[in-house]
Design a protein around this motif. Structure first.
Motif, mmCIF file in Angstrom:
data_model
loop_
_atom_site.group_PDB
_atom_site.id
_atom_site.type_symbol
_atom_site.label_atom_id
_atom_site.label_comp_id
_atom_site.label_asym_id
_atom_site.label_seq_id
_atom_site.Cartn_x
_atom_site.Cartn_y
_atom_site.Cartn_z
ATOM 1 N N TRP A 159 9.759 3.230 -10.349
ATOM 2 C CA TRP A 159 9.727 4.487 -9.606
ATOM 3 C C TRP A 159 11.139 5.044 -9.445
ATOM 4 O O TRP A 159 11.366 6.238 -9.629
ATOM 5 C CB TRP A 159 9.062 4.303 -8.249
ATOM 6 C CG TRP A 159 8.959 5.572 -7.464
ATOM 7 C CD1 TRP A 159 7.967 6.490 -7.555
ATOM 8 C CD2 TRP A 159 9.891 6.074 -6.505
ATOM 9 N NE1 TRP A 159 8.220 7.535 -6.693
ATOM 10 C CE2 TRP A 159 9.393 7.300 -6.053
ATOM 11 C CE3 TRP A 159 11.093 5.601 -5.983
ATOM 12 C CZ2 TRP A 159 10.053 8.074 -5.089
ATOM 13 C CZ3 TRP A 159 11.756 6.365 -5.042
ATOM 14 C CH2 TRP A 159 11.242 7.576 -4.608
ATOM 15 N N THR A 180 12.148 8.583 -10.932
ATOM 16 C CA THR A 180 12.399 9.631 -9.953
ATOM 17 C C THR A 180 13.887 9.937 -9.799
ATOM 18 O O THR A 180 14.251 11.079 -9.537
ATOM 19 C CB THR A 180 11.806 9.223 -8.588
ATOM 20 O OG1 THR A 180 10.460 8.807 -8.780
ATOM 21 C CG2 THR A 180 11.834 10.363 -7.614
ATOM 22 N N ASP A 187 0.837 -1.207 0.000
ATOM 23 C CA ASP A 187 0.000 0.000 0.000
ATOM 24 C C ASP A 187 0.868 1.252 0.000
ATOM 25 O O ASP A 187 0.615 2.215 -0.735
ATOM 26 C CB ASP A 187 -0.945 0.020 1.206
ATOM 27 C CG ASP A 187 -2.065 -0.992 1.101
ATOM 28 O OD1 ASP A 187 -2.306 -1.525 -0.010
ATOM 29 O OD2 ASP A 187 -2.716 -1.257 2.140
ATOM 30 N N ASP A 238 2.448 1.693 -3.420
ATOM 31 C CA ASP A 238 1.473 2.259 -4.367
ATOM 32 C C ASP A 238 1.347 3.769 -4.184
ATOM 33 O O ASP A 238 1.340 4.523 -5.160
ATOM 34 C CB ASP A 238 0.100 1.606 -4.192
ATOM 35 C CG ASP A 238 0.013 0.211 -4.779
ATOM 36 O OD1 ASP A 238 0.891 -0.140 -5.603
ATOM 37 O OD2 ASP A 238 -0.918 -0.527 -4.408
ATOM 38 N N ASP A 239 1.251 4.203 -2.924
ATOM 39 C CA ASP A 239 1.159 5.641 -2.649
ATOM 40 C C ASP A 239 2.421 6.366 -3.103
ATOM 41 O O ASP A 239 2.351 7.457 -3.668
ATOM 42 C CB ASP A 239 0.919 5.899 -1.159
ATOM 43 C CG ASP A 239 -0.461 5.464 -0.693
ATOM 44 O OD1 ASP A 239 -1.346 5.247 -1.553
ATOM 45 O OD2 ASP A 239 -0.642 5.333 0.528
ATOM 46 N N CYS A 299 4.520 5.475 -5.488
ATOM 47 C CA CYS A 299 4.553 5.508 -6.952
ATOM 48 C C CYS A 299 3.586 6.546 -7.510
ATOM 49 O O CYS A 299 3.892 7.201 -8.511
ATOM 50 C CB CYS A 299 4.251 4.126 -7.519
ATOM 51 S SG CYS A 299 5.567 2.932 -7.229
ATOM 52 N N ASP A 300 2.451 6.708 -6.858
ATOM 53 C CA ASP A 300 1.485 7.725 -7.298
ATOM 54 C C ASP A 300 1.985 9.140 -7.035
ATOM 55 O O ASP A 300 1.709 10.048 -7.803
ATOM 56 C CB ASP A 300 0.133 7.533 -6.603
ATOM 57 C CG ASP A 300 -0.606 6.298 -7.085
ATOM 58 O OD1 ASP A 300 -0.242 5.763 -8.157
ATOM 59 O OD2 ASP A 300 -1.535 5.862 -6.379
ATOM 60 N N SER A 301 2.735 9.314 -5.951
ATOM 61 C CA SER A 301 3.152 10.661 -5.544
ATOM 62 C C SER A 301 4.415 11.133 -6.249
ATOM 63 O O SER A 301 4.553 12.311 -6.541
ATOM 64 C CB SER A 301 3.380 10.707 -4.031
ATOM 65 O OG SER A 301 4.618 10.093 -3.690
ATOM 66 N N GLU A 350 7.256 -2.227 -9.921
ATOM 67 C CA GLU A 350 6.826 -0.834 -9.780
ATOM 68 C C GLU A 350 7.811 -0.008 -8.957
ATOM 69 O O GLU A 350 7.984 1.185 -9.203
ATOM 70 C CB GLU A 350 5.404 -0.722 -9.213
ATOM 71 C CG GLU A 350 5.214 -1.322 -7.848
ATOM 72 C CD GLU A 350 4.718 -2.761 -7.857
ATOM 73 O OE1 GLU A 350 4.017 -3.131 -6.909
ATOM 74 O OE2 GLU A 350 5.039 -3.525 -8.783
#
Length: 120
Positions: free
Chosen positions: A79, A83, A16, A19-20, A22-24, A75
């Motif tokens: 990232w 990044t 979780d 996922d956060d 990678c989204d941010s 993922e």
């Protein structure tokens, strides 16, 4: 905590958080996750969720420094490529402190001690 093996990313809390992350795209989220655990007062008990997240963050630092675990998630690798954080000695020290803190006194340690997979 829902975990299916002792691997760093084989639990719901770590995935979780990943996922956060990678989204941010926030490279500072890794250090923040480590600091929560590394700076936690010695006499106070750490919750499993914070431990799982800090372990995943420590793996991100290791991977960024060229030492990813064998089961590093795709993922997470993507990232890091996208990044390109510049983690170094400061983040490595923070990661080591967080892991030592988890091993000393934490809910995660207690959960795994009760498991048949503790030795792993």
């Amino acid at each position: 905590m829902s975990a299916w093996s002792p691997n760093s990313f084989d639990n719901d809390d770590a995935l979780d958080w990943l996922d956060d992350l990678c989204d941010s795209g926030d490279e500072y989220a890794v250090g923040a996750a480590l600091a929560v655990v590394a700076d936690w007062p010695d006499g106070e008990f750490l919750e499993a969720i914070d431990c799982c997240v800090a372990i995943a963050a420590a793996e991100m630092v290791a991977a960024a420094m060229g030492m990813p675990p064998a089961d590093f998630p795709q993922e997470a690798e993507e990232w890091l490529e996208r990044t390109a954080p510049e983690y170094g000695k400061q983040e490595a020290v923070l990661a080591r402190r967080a892991i030592a803190r988890i091993k000393a006194n934490s809910e995660l340690k207690d959960i795994w001690k009760e498991s048949e997979l503790y030795e792993e």
